[in-house]
Design a protein around this motif. Sequence first.
Motif, PDB file in Angstrom:
ATOM      1  N   VAL A 101      13.507  -8.837 -33.153  1.00 17.14           N
ATOM      2  CA  VAL A 101      13.382  -9.881 -32.125  1.00 17.14           C
ATOM      3  C   VAL A 101      12.247 -10.839 -32.472  1.00 17.14           C
ATOM      4  O   VAL A 101      12.373 -12.060 -32.321  1.00 17.14           O
ATOM      5  CB  VAL A 101      13.153  -9.252 -30.739  1.00 17.14           C
ATOM      6  N   ALA A 102      11.134 -10.300 -32.957  1.00 21.22           N
ATOM      7  CA  ALA A 102       9.979 -11.143 -33.311  1.00 21.22           C
ATOM      8  C   ALA A 102      10.335 -12.156 -34.384  1.00 21.22           C
ATOM      9  O   ALA A 102       9.808 -13.273 -34.402  1.00 21.22           O
ATOM     10  CB  ALA A 102       8.816 -10.256 -33.781  1.00 21.22           C
ATOM     11  N   PHE A 105      17.281 -12.390 -21.068  1.00 19.12           N
ATOM     12  CA  PHE A 105      17.137 -10.968 -21.412  1.00 19.12           C
ATOM     13  C   PHE A 105      16.486 -10.170 -20.291  1.00 19.12           C
ATOM     14  O   PHE A 105      16.886  -9.023 -20.017  1.00 19.12           O
ATOM     15  CB  PHE A 105      16.353 -10.811 -22.712  1.00 19.12           C
ATOM     16  N   ILE A 106      15.493 -10.750 -19.630  1.00 19.68           N
ATOM     17  CA  ILE A 106      14.861 -10.043 -18.513  1.00 19.68           C
ATOM     18  C   ILE A 106      15.853  -9.904 -17.363  1.00 19.68           C
ATOM     19  O   ILE A 106      15.908  -8.860 -16.691  1.00 19.68           O
ATOM     20  CB  ILE A 106      13.574 -10.771 -18.070  1.00 19.68           C
ATOM     21  N   ALA A 109      13.921  -7.346 -26.061  1.00 23.53           N
ATOM     22  CA  ALA A 109      13.836  -8.783 -26.363  1.00 23.53           C
ATOM     23  C   ALA A 109      13.029  -9.508 -25.300  1.00 23.53           C
ATOM     24  O   ALA A 109      12.155 -10.334 -25.609  1.00 23.53           O
ATOM     25  CB  ALA A 109      15.243  -9.373 -26.462  1.00 23.53           C
ATOM     26  N   GLY A 110      13.292  -9.177 -24.031  1.00 21.10           N
ATOM     27  CA  GLY A 110      12.559  -9.842 -22.952  1.00 21.10           C
ATOM     28  C   GLY A 110      11.071  -9.557 -23.005  1.00 21.10           C
ATOM     29  O   GLY A 110      10.253 -10.441 -22.735  1.00 21.10           O
ATOM     30  N   GLY A 111      10.701  -8.325 -23.387  1.00 17.71           N
ATOM     31  CA  GLY A 111       9.289  -7.953 -23.466  1.00 17.71           C
ATOM     32  C   GLY A 111       8.538  -8.712 -24.543  1.00 17.71           C
ATOM     33  O   GLY A 111       7.404  -9.158 -24.333  1.00 17.71           O
ATOM     34  N   VAL A 112       9.167  -8.877 -25.720  1.00 22.45           N
ATOM     35  CA  VAL A 112       8.535  -9.647 -26.803  1.00 22.45           C
ATOM     36  C   VAL A 112       8.325 -11.090 -26.365  1.00 22.45           C
ATOM     37  O   VAL A 112       7.258 -11.674 -26.567  1.00 22.45           O
ATOM     38  CB  VAL A 112       9.395  -9.609 -28.083  1.00 22.45           C
ATOM     39  N   MET A 118       2.723  -8.000 -32.444  1.00 19.84           N
ATOM     40  CA  MET A 118       3.090  -7.300 -31.210  1.00 19.84           C
ATOM     41  C   MET A 118       4.260  -6.352 -31.459  1.00 19.84           C
ATOM     42  O   MET A 118       4.278  -5.212 -30.974  1.00 19.84           O
ATOM     43  CB  MET A 118       3.492  -8.313 -30.133  1.00 19.84           C
ATOM     44  N   ALA A 119       5.257  -6.842 -32.206  1.00 14.82           N
ATOM     45  CA  ALA A 119       6.455  -6.043 -32.468  1.00 14.82           C
ATOM     46  C   ALA A 119       6.128  -4.818 -33.320  1.00 14.82           C
ATOM     47  O   ALA A 119       6.646  -3.728 -33.080  1.00 14.82           O
ATOM     48  CB  ALA A 119       7.504  -6.902 -33.158  1.00 14.82           C
TER      49      ALA A 119
END
Length: 424
Positions: free
Chosen positions: A79-80, A96-97, A136-139, A364-365
């Motif tokens: 995702v990143a 995504f969220i 995906a939403g978290g990234v 982050m990922a």
Amino acid sequence: MDNMENKHKVTVSKRVRKPSVHRRNLRIATLEGVPSTIFQVLLQGQFLTGFLLYLGASSSQIGFVLALTTLVNVAQIGVAFLIQKLPSRKWAMVTFIGLHRILWGSTGLIPFIFPKEYWVIAFIALYTTAFIANTAGGVLWSSVISDLVPARVRGRYFGIRNTVLNALGSLVMYGGGIILDRYPGGHGFLILYIVVWIFSISNVVVFFFYPDVPFEKSEEHKFLPMFKKPLKDTLFMKSTLFLAAWLLLQNLTVPLYSYVMLRLLHINYETLSLLNVSQTVFMMASFYVWGNLNAKYSNKRLLFFTLPIIALSSLMWGLLSVMPMLLVLFAAHIVFGVGVGGFNQLAFNFIIGDTPKKERPMYMATYAALTGLSSFFGPLIGGQLYEKIAHWPQWTQVYGMQLVVGTLMIALAFLLGRRILKDE
């Protein structure tokens, strides 16, 4: 003279307007957390464990479900890379969220749709799909919020935001516990899920008001060179691998606390809610303290000081052998709240503050993937261990595991943590 006065007014106006934009953005980010907190509190922790027990899940199945959310974090690496191709992060984040909220909330429909023998399997399928979307939403959210919150106020802002939202979470948790005690079984969970559905929709709506902040993209355009950037950062990797090892130990027991208290100690939901509320209250108080300390000391140094506190909370379960049960459990939850509040806040600040801005999504990922793998195997192994010792003396299941894990955490903190989590 008039021109100079006009220029001065324009300059002053710009100075006044610019901070107000920041304040408005931070207000939106805090407001968004309100429905998100209500939604998530009622679907995780004691309520997740309780719902799984209602569906007929075993301890190993519960451990597997608790671990799933972290396993899917491995996908954050892909995702990143892919978000570098997006013209806008905002609408991908909302999509995504939104999927995560809808799919997770739909687990409440399982008893109405599926035969009883398929309840646990259906839950795992929906839950897994929901958290793949959340990966995906978290990234995207972490990337957006790191750009949204100015570095100079980051420690204090997240301290205040976390305090407010956890205060709300405490009230929701206690209210949810009372509902489940008053309306046991499916009726109580139906009431909780009605509240969940209302606030999951509200949460998605608030995300529409998030600003679409500019995105500084990586200088790398191919996956492998971008992926190698954090891997070549020695200080980052040493810290991340250490924290991954720590979370593996911590998650052997902590996610299964609710299982131990509900199934082995026969504590009711209201008392369990009060225990978690006490943990959250002290976590909230610690956010403010850790946030202010973070203005003076580095993320890594403060992270180290959270480790013995978390280990102590695990060791305190051993006092159940000589002291009243509720006194020990309240004390252990309070100490854990102080430690884990600092750990979570400082680990997040470490990732978004101590990493290169352009490469931050991949950093982050990488952090999420490595700690996610360890956090996945923690509850999974823990659940299996509880099944294997089911026929041992009850004390080994109630507090024996915590004593062993707490001792290992103390050893890890002082043998490795003191060297790795130090200022360079």
